[in-house]
Scaffold this active site. Structure first.
Site, PDB file in Angstrom:
ATOM      1  N   TYR A   1       0.814  -1.211   0.000  1.00 39.28           N
ATOM      2  CA  TYR A   1       0.000   0.000   0.000  1.00 39.28           C
ATOM      3  C   TYR A   1       0.849   1.263   0.000  1.00 39.28           C
ATOM      4  O   TYR A   1       0.410   2.317  -0.462  1.00 39.28           O
ATOM      5  CB  TYR A   1      -0.935   0.020   1.211  1.00 39.28           C
ATOM      6  CG  TYR A   1      -2.052  -0.994   1.161  1.00 39.28           C
ATOM      7  CD1 TYR A   1      -2.249  -1.811   0.060  1.00 39.28           C
ATOM      8  CD2 TYR A   1      -2.909  -1.155   2.234  1.00 39.28           C
ATOM      9  CE1 TYR A   1      -3.267  -2.741   0.023  1.00 39.28           C
ATOM     10  CE2 TYR A   1      -3.944  -2.089   2.214  1.00 39.28           C
ATOM     11  CZ  TYR A   1      -4.110  -2.878   1.099  1.00 39.28           C
ATOM     12  OH  TYR A   1      -5.119  -3.798   1.061  1.00 39.28           O
TER      13      TYR A   1
ATOM     14  N   ASP B   1      -5.602  -6.949   5.691  1.00 33.14           N
ATOM     15  CA  ASP B   1      -6.795  -6.320   5.135  1.00 33.14           C
ATOM     16  C   ASP B   1      -7.761  -7.386   4.624  1.00 33.14           C
ATOM     17  O   ASP B   1      -8.961  -7.365   4.915  1.00 33.14           O
ATOM     18  CB  ASP B   1      -6.372  -5.380   3.998  1.00 33.14           C
ATOM     19  CG  ASP B   1      -7.483  -4.445   3.558  1.00 33.14           C
ATOM     20  OD1 ASP B   1      -8.578  -4.490   4.142  1.00 33.14           O
ATOM     21  OD2 ASP B   1      -7.253  -3.669   2.616  1.00 33.14           O
TER      22      ASP B   1
ATOM     23  N   ASP C   1      -2.521 -18.417   2.271  1.00 35.01           N
ATOM     24  CA  ASP C   1      -3.591 -19.209   1.672  1.00 35.01           C
ATOM     25  C   ASP C   1      -4.103 -20.270   2.644  1.00 35.01           C
ATOM     26  O   ASP C   1      -5.308 -20.522   2.733  1.00 35.01           O
ATOM     27  CB  ASP C   1      -3.139 -19.844   0.351  1.00 35.01           C
ATOM     28  CG  ASP C   1      -1.745 -20.430   0.404  1.00 35.01           C
ATOM     29  OD1 ASP C   1      -1.013 -20.162   1.378  1.00 35.01           O
ATOM     30  OD2 ASP C   1      -1.364 -21.156  -0.542  1.00 35.01           O
TER      31      ASP C   1
ATOM     32  N   LYS D   1       3.891 -15.368   3.308  1.00 36.02           N
ATOM     33  CA  LYS D   1       4.019 -16.192   2.099  1.00 36.02           C
ATOM     34  C   LYS D   1       5.512 -16.429   1.866  1.00 36.02           C
ATOM     35  O   LYS D   1       6.069 -16.113   0.818  1.00 36.02           O
ATOM     36  CB  LYS D   1       3.346 -15.502   0.906  1.00 36.02           C
ATOM     37  CG  LYS D   1       3.134 -16.405  -0.317  1.00 36.02           C
ATOM     38  CD  LYS D   1       2.206 -17.569  -0.055  1.00 36.02           C
ATOM     39  CE  LYS D   1       1.969 -18.368  -1.359  1.00 36.02           C
ATOM     40  NZ  LYS D   1       1.261 -19.638  -1.093  1.00 36.02           N
TER      41      LYS D   1
ATOM     42  N   ASP E   1     -11.341  -9.077   6.746  1.00 41.89           N
ATOM     43  CA  ASP E   1     -12.660  -8.997   6.125  1.00 41.89           C
ATOM     44  C   ASP E   1     -13.280 -10.382   6.000  1.00 41.89           C
ATOM     45  O   ASP E   1     -14.484 -10.557   6.197  1.00 41.89           O
ATOM     46  CB  ASP E   1     -12.565  -8.334   4.745  1.00 41.89           C
ATOM     47  CG  ASP E   1     -12.547  -6.814   4.833  1.00 41.89           C
ATOM     48  OD1 ASP E   1     -12.428  -6.289   5.954  1.00 41.89           O
ATOM     49  OD2 ASP E   1     -12.639  -6.152   3.787  1.00 41.89           O
TER      50      ASP E   1
END
Length: 360
Positions: free
Chosen positions: A138, A239, A215, A183, A243
């Site tokens: 970001y 993020d 994942d 990851k 959610d």
């Protein structure tokens, strides 16, 4: 005096922020806390009035505040703006040094039926996501050409260490478990992330640490959410996963969040977006904003008042007061009014002395 800045923002933001503010005003009045409130333009509303999502006056007010209550920002009407509303949010977090985003999510007893998961899977889920807020994709350098684009993902040891300490310290207050998400089988930043988090863990021998690829974490959140206590993540992964986690409780409208730094004002906001399609219809769920207000009270070192507000919110839901996102027909304002009615009654009830309360 405690100075609270309110940033209503866009879409349903003003509606839900208003209900949370009224709860804080009630708490301040009943306990003689002397809260003062100021509203400032932010996000798309600020673009409309000032041409930028984060006006200098808003930034100055937030810098001088004790706490910030945010509604929501964004919406398609500003898609072509020079700076989208969300850029204002990123700039504000950066300017205030708000590097740690706390997003608690749990299944409230008696509300398991609202989870999309089977009740036996969802029951007892109680997870705190600790998300790094000021690094990663970001904030990395960006290029956008006609046929090529790139986003640079960068993390430093210092950024990873400070967010890891936050996660381990919170785990000590909970069930003593941290799951770090990365990851590391693919990304260089994740390799550094895993190495640094493992080093920080050595300072917390009383906290168990495990690592999951993002994942796998996404899969376990919906197949066995009770395996998690504190979920430590970098910016993008946090993020997305928070959610995903939010819907386990029945609605993204239920969850609040806190963005904190090393000192100064914290920022408190529901994790949902601005939902412009339902703005102004009095059908938004203010529960997430009210939950954020309770976290704000904790930040101001008012835990007893925070617990009263949380209890009033949960009782409202258990009584069957449900907004449209939970299949009900209760309006935003009516939901907030019921929370305050319960809160007012609890605040007026005789209470044990502080030293007795602490032992309950």
């Amino acid at each position: 005096m405690t100075r609270i800045i309110v940033l209503p923002g866009d879409g349903i933001g003003p509606e839900v922020a208003a209900e949370a503010r009224l709860c804080l005003e009630l708490v301040s009045e009943r306990f003689g806390l002397g809260f003062t409130f100021e509203e400032h333009d932010f996000g798309g509303a600020a673009i409309d009035r000032h041409g930028v999502p984060l006006p200098e006056a808003t930034l100055a007010a937030c810098t001088a505040a004790d706490a910030i209550l945010l509604g929501a920002v964004g919406g398609p009407r500003w898609d072509d703006a020079k700076e989208r509303p969300e850029i204002g949010l990123l700039k504000l977090r950066k300017a205030l040094g708000l590097f740690a985003n706390l997003r608690p999510a749990r299944i409230m007893p008696g509300l398991e039926e609202y989870s999309p998961l089977r009740a036996d899977i969802a029951a007892g889920a109680d997870v705190l996501v600790v998300r790094e807020l000021t690094g990663g994709l970001y904030f990395g350098e960006k290029t956008l050409e006609q046929d090529r684009a790139s986003d640079l993902c960068t993390y430093t040891r210092e950024e990873i260490e400070r967010i890891a300490h936050v996660a381990f310290q919170w785990a000590r207050q909970r069930s003593g478990r941290v799951t770090s998400v990365d990851k590391a089988n693919v990304l260089a930043t994740s390799k550094l992330w895993r190495r640094v988090v493992s080093e920080v863990a050595q300072d917390y021998s009383d906290v168990a640490l495990d690592h999951l690829y993002v994942d796998a974490a996404a899969m376990h959140l919906v197949t066995s959410p009770t395996r998690f206590d504190v979920l430590l993540t970098e910016n993008l992964f946090g993020d997305i996963l928070s959610d995903e986690l939010s819907v386990i409780g029945g609605s993204i409208g239920l969850l609040g969040s806190a963005s904190l730094g090393t000192g100064g004002a914290g920022m408190f906001e529901p994790i949902h977006g601005s939902a412009p399609d339902i703005a102004g219809k009095d059908i938004a769920n203010p529960a997430g904003a009210i939950a954020s207000a309770a976290m704000l009270l904790d930040h101001l070192e008012l835990p007893s008042q925070a617990r009263l507000l949380e209890a009033a919110l949960e009782q409202t839901l258990r009584e069957g007061h449900r907004t449209a996102d939970l299949g009900g027909a209760v309006g935003c304002a009516a939901f907030g009014a019921r929370v305050r009615e319960i809160l007012d009654g609890a605040a007026a009830a005789p209470r044990a002395p502080a030293h007795v309360q602490a032992s309950l």
